[in-house]
Write an enzyme that holds these catalytic residues in place. Structure first.
Site, PDB file in Angstrom:
ATOM      1  CG  HIS A 293      -1.908  -1.051   1.317  1.00 25.09           C
ATOM      2  ND1 HIS A 293      -1.874  -2.042   2.269  1.00 25.09           N
ATOM      3  CD2 HIS A 293      -2.999  -1.304   0.554  1.00 25.09           C
ATOM      4  CE1 HIS A 293      -2.906  -2.846   2.099  1.00 25.09           C
ATOM      5  NE2 HIS A 293      -3.594  -2.445   1.059  1.00 25.09           N
TER       6      HIS A 293
ATOM      7  N   GLY B 168      -2.692  -1.901  -7.116  1.00 24.02           N
ATOM      8  CA  GLY B 168      -1.567  -2.834  -7.135  1.00 24.02           C
ATOM      9  C   GLY B 168      -1.799  -3.966  -8.126  1.00 24.02           C
TER      10      GLY B 168
END
Ligand code: PAF
Length: 283
Positions: A37, A147
């Site tokens: 993250h 991601g």
């Protein structure tokens, strides 16, 4: 760094930033933030001048037998990580703020939602697309960062953005791995030490597939089987799927004559992990 809980307060904070000429980057998360993250946040800070992180464990993307209630929610730790990373605004709504009484509108993305995770987690991408569209319309970011570990999710969001003409640039960010290769995931926290060790079979399987292709193997089923053998030789691992697919359509391929995605989902004890690797790009 400000923390807001309502869409109204979120809109006001974002409007103030935009009125100062800032460009807004959105990093949607479910919290339990890890290095992966933080790499999304870093990328947003490189490309945009105001970074919003949403922290919301989205109930609509979990199946009835999945881990919604036990999903980790270490909010104070997450907020501190965001502050240190230079995040400008956290949006952390309650479920009632996102799904008020009577909520009945969902986003169904076709095609790329049907296979892989979509086949094993019915309704998952409907929940993801719905919450992400709600975040997009609330924040109206210039860019949003996703991601590549959740590769199919990335494709679903890209498709939604295209199909609905959303004026948002989707920025894919490479998978962040532990030094031993395990892809960072909030669910890694569920693994006991023995399972943590067993979980390395995912990365090993992906590497075996890559090495086979690098050595000239072109038969996709042979490549798939080699990766599957690695998973099956790990006693604590139970594969949901190992697939060799086209990176755009996510449909299985017969022949590795260009870039392909090797994608896998594996249960290690009670924890379901996913990972993937793009291979065969050089041929
Ligand atoms: O990838 C996630 O953490 C979630 O699926 C997302 C994109 C934040 C939507 O809830």
């Amino acid at each position: 760094m400000e923390v807001v809980r309502t869409i109204e307060a979120l809109r006001a904070a974002v409007a103030a930033a935009k009125s100062e000429g800032k460009t807004v980057g959105l990093v949607p998360t479910m919290g339990a933030l890890h290095q992966g993250h933080l790499s999304l946040i870093e990328r947003s800070k490189e490309m945009d001048s105001f970074t919003v992180v949403s922290i919301f464990v989205n109930p609509t993307q979990f199946g009835p037998a999945e881990d919604f209630t036990r999903y980790p929610r270490p909010f104070e730790v997450d907020a501190e990580k965001c502050r240190k990373a230079g995040v400008d605004l956290i949006f952390a709504p309650l479920v009632e703020e996102v799904y008020p009484e009577g909520f009945a509108t969902y986003v169904e993305v076709g095609g790329v939602t049907e296979m892989l995770e979509g086949a094993y987690r019915p309704g998952h991408f409907r929940g993801v697309a719905t919450v992400v569209l709600k975040l997009f319309t609330a924040v109206e970011p210039k860019r949003a960062y996703f991601g590549m570990k959740d590769y199919q999710q990335l494709k679903v969001i890209q498709k939604m953005v295209r199909d609905l003409n959303l004026n948002i640039e989707i920025v894919p960010v490479p998978t962040f791995r532990e030094p031993d290769g395990l892809a960072m995931s909030s669910r890694n926290a569920y693994l006991n030490p023995e399972e943590r060790q067993a979980a390395l079979c995912l990365y090993r399987a992906l590497n075996i597939a890559r090495e086979a292709v690098d050595a000239g193997e072109r038969n996709a089923e042979t490549v798939r089987q080699k990766a599957l053998d690695v998973i099956q030789s790990e006693p604590l691992a139970k594969p949901d799927y190992v697939a060799v697919v086209d990176p755009e359509t996510l449909m299985p391929v017969d022949c590795v004559d260009g870039p392909v995605l090797v994608a896998l989902a594996v249960r290690i004890g009670n924890t379901r992990l996913i990972d993937n690797m793009l291979i065969g790009g050089q041929s």
